[in-house]
Design a protein around this motif. Structure first.
Motif, PDB file in Angstrom:
ATOM      1  N   ARG A 310      -6.207  -1.761   0.268  1.00 49.68           N
ATOM      2  CA  ARG A 310      -5.503  -1.071   1.355  1.00 49.68           C
ATOM      3  C   ARG A 310      -4.557  -0.013   0.795  1.00 49.68           C
ATOM      4  O   ARG A 310      -3.680  -0.342  -0.024  1.00 49.68           O
ATOM      5  CB  ARG A 310      -4.731  -2.130   2.157  1.00 49.68           C
ATOM      6  N   CYS A 312      -2.247   2.344   2.414  1.00 50.19           N
ATOM      7  CA  CYS A 312      -1.476   2.991   3.485  1.00 50.19           C
ATOM      8  C   CYS A 312      -0.380   3.884   2.892  1.00 50.19           C
ATOM      9  O   CYS A 312       0.148   3.594   1.816  1.00 50.19           O
ATOM     10  CB  CYS A 312      -0.853   1.916   4.383  1.00 50.19           C
ATOM     11  N   HIS A 367      -2.071  -9.662   6.243  1.00 53.20           N
ATOM     12  CA  HIS A 367      -2.355  -8.686   7.306  1.00 53.20           C
ATOM     13  C   HIS A 367      -3.686  -7.974   7.164  1.00 53.20           C
ATOM     14  O   HIS A 367      -4.077  -7.240   8.069  1.00 53.20           O
ATOM     15  CB  HIS A 367      -1.231  -7.638   7.364  1.00 53.20           C
ATOM     16  N   ARG A 369      -6.564  -5.548   6.835  1.00 54.28           N
ATOM     17  CA  ARG A 369      -6.708  -4.123   7.118  1.00 54.28           C
ATOM     18  C   ARG A 369      -5.482  -3.512   7.789  1.00 54.28           C
ATOM     19  O   ARG A 369      -5.206  -2.324   7.654  1.00 54.28           O
ATOM     20  CB  ARG A 369      -7.941  -3.943   8.014  1.00 54.28           C
ATOM     21  N   SER A 370      -4.724  -4.300   8.538  1.00 56.43           N
ATOM     22  CA  SER A 370      -3.580  -3.707   9.251  1.00 56.43           C
ATOM     23  C   SER A 370      -2.304  -3.696   8.403  1.00 56.43           C
ATOM     24  O   SER A 370      -1.222  -3.400   8.914  1.00 56.43           O
ATOM     25  CB  SER A 370      -3.348  -4.415  10.584  1.00 56.43           C
ATOM     26  N   THR A 371      -2.424  -3.997   7.108  1.00 52.85           N
ATOM     27  CA  THR A 371      -1.248  -3.942   6.217  1.00 52.85           C
ATOM     28  C   THR A 371      -0.620  -2.543   6.236  1.00 52.85           C
ATOM     29  O   THR A 371      -1.323  -1.536   6.120  1.00 52.85           O
ATOM     30  CB  THR A 371      -1.674  -4.247   4.754  1.00 52.85           C
ATOM     31  N   THR A 372       0.707  -2.518   6.385  1.00 54.20           N
ATOM     32  CA  THR A 372       1.421  -1.235   6.268  1.00 54.20           C
ATOM     33  C   THR A 372       2.523  -1.392   5.215  1.00 54.20           C
ATOM     34  O   THR A 372       2.803  -2.516   4.757  1.00 54.20           O
ATOM     35  CB  THR A 372       2.086  -0.825   7.601  1.00 54.20           C
TER      36      THR A 372
END
Ligand SMILES: NC(=O)C1=CN([C@@H]2O[C@H](COP(=O)(O)OP(=O)(O)OC[C@H]3O[C@@H](n4cnc5c(N)ncnc54)[C@H](OP(=O)(O)O)[C@@H]3O)[C@@H](O)[C@H]2O)[C@@H](O)CC1
Ligand SMILES: Nc1ncnc2c1ncn2[C@@H]1O[C@H](COP(=O)(O)OP(=O)(O)OP(=O)(O)O)[C@@H](O)[C@H]1O
Length: 390
Positions: A310, A312, A367, A369-372
């Motif tokens: 990921r 981001c 989290h 894919r939605s890790t920020t």
């Protein structure tokens, strides 16, 4: 009982000291061995160079002879770079144990500010997240106070993200440099660039603040748009031993091409980072990527603590903010004689890279894919503990 406890604590502190002293000695011995190996290789290279020059100028030398010599030289060069530059798992563990030695103990004897006051130069109309990520990461790693010097219109926004930050709306004021300089005597580390933007006036201010921070011997991490400035004017940080550059691949390519006036050989990152660091006066440099490559021009450490897939935006800000604190701790430890065998800026850089990657891995486990970046920041405490306090 209390006395026994005290004795026990004292003995464990002594045992820990002893361990780190031995570890330091072992690293120094390893360093000496590598340096001797380096010197031998270099000597061989010089001899071969002479032979080559003689061979090339001699009328009797044949083309195949020269070709063989060229091949030998490039083989030796490769070995030279390999010997001097690669790090392996054992070295990663060694440097990780050095990071542990720079962390100041948490005690009730200290007052607010002693573990670090960090300043971030960045934050403008377009970018308010980046300076926030860097500043809050510095706090979460263990700095006591975190200041953001940003433009007027970014300040209220950044303040509204967090009451923990001290935000100065001065970066676009006509006397910005003087406004920021007032705070420099109180700062232990500076991070220049997250969310700075590329407006000429802001870059000029950043340049002047860097100059004045150098005069005060403050560790300076330069990231993001700060690297844009360095690409235009390398002399702003060239040769400053408490400076660290943290380019991503794009930023690195720009810097390489500005310094070397030719395209980079993108198949050999190790050589590239050594060349850029050398051209910048042996400045510490972190090329971020699948593996982070860290060098001060003498050898390359690679940090490959497992992260995740990921990517981001803002992870680099977490990295530079935490590096600001670690750089302060590392240079303090170096002055106290705790870190001797490795450049303290390199130790700080390695610590921050490991931490960022560990945060990324932990956040991703929860989290996906939605890790920020905010999720990663939540992990700083436990990641720090896992890497450096266990
Ligand atoms: N929430 C916020 O406020 C945040 C604000 N931020 C702030 O934004 C400002 C500008 O920073 P920046 O990195 O976007 O600008 P810049 O150097 O022009 O790169 C742009 C282009 O480079 C490329 N590229 C990037 N990485 C690459 C790689 N590894 N390998 C190869 N290519 C790569 C990629 O090109 P593309 O893939 O689109 O072709 C990308 O579009 C700066 O102040 C920063 O702090 C960020 O911190 C994020 C969070
Ligand atoms: N391909 C990758 N695999 C694993 N970790 C990576 C990878 N690329 C970057 N990282 C990690 O993310 C950190 C930030 O690097 P990144 O390239 O995202 O910086 P950046 O582009 O400057 O970030 P920002 O979005 O803050 O501007 C690096 O230190 C590294 O630990």
């Amino acid at each position: 009982m209390e006395k026994l406890m005290e004795q026990f604590l004292e003995q464990s502190a002594q045992a820990e000291d002893g361990f780190y002293r031995m570890e330091e000695q072992r690293l120094q011995a390893e360093d000496r061995r590598r340096e001797a190996e380096h010197a031998r290789e270099l000597h061989m290279l010089q001899m071969l160079g002479q032979m080559f020059a003689n061979g090339a100028s001699s009328s009797s030398s044949t083309h195949p002879q020269r070709k063989t010599l060229t091949l030998v030289i490039s083989a030796v060069l490769e070995r030279y770079y390999a010997l001097g530059s690669t790090s392996h798992k054992g070295m990663e563990d060694d440097i990780l144990s050095l990071v542990k030695t720079i962390i100041p103990p948490l005690t009730s004897k200290k007052h607010k500010g002693q573990d670090g006051r960090i300043g971030i130069i960045g934050g403008c109309q377009d970018y308010t997240g980046a300076p926030y990520f860097a500043a809050i990461s510095a706090l979460k790693v263990g700095a006591d106070l975190s200041h953001v010097f940003c433009t007027k219109d970014a300040a209220t926004v950044i303040k509204s993200y967090s009451p923990e930050l001290i935000v100065h709306p001065v970066l676009d004021s006509p006397n910005a440099v003087e406004e920021i300089e007032k705070w420099l005597p109180r700062l232990h580390g500076l991070v220049v660039g997250p969310g700075l933007g590329r407006d000429d006036f802001l870059l000029k201010t950043a340049k002047e603040v860097i100059e004045r921070s150098k005069a005060r011997d403050i560790p300076i991490v330069i990231d993001a748009d700060g690297l844009w400035l360095v690409t235009q004017q390398p002399s702003v940080i060239q040769g400053y031993q408490k400076g660290i550059l943290t380019p991503n691949f794009m930023e690195f390519t720009r810097l390489y091409e500005a310094l070397h006036h030719e395209p980079m050989d993108s198949s050999d990152h190790q050589r590239g980072v050594l060349q850029v660091s050398a051209a910048m006066g042996n400045l510490t440099l972190v090329l971020k990527g699948e593996q982070d490559l860290i060098t001060d021009g003498s050898r390359v450490f690679s940090c490959s603590v497992e992260g995740s897939g990921r990517r981001c935006g803002g992870q680099g800000d977490l990295l530079s903010g935490s590096m600001g604190v670690l750089a302060h701790w590392a240079h303090t430890a170096s002055t106290a004689g705790t870190v001797r065998s490795v450049n303290p800026s390199v130790v700080a850089a390695f610590g921050a890279c490991s931490l960022t990657r560990q945060c990324n891995s932990q956040a991703f486990q929860q989290h996906g894919r939605s890790t920020t970046t905010s999720d990663m920041i939540q992990e700083i405490g436990s990641a720090f503990k896992k890497l450096f306090e266990s």
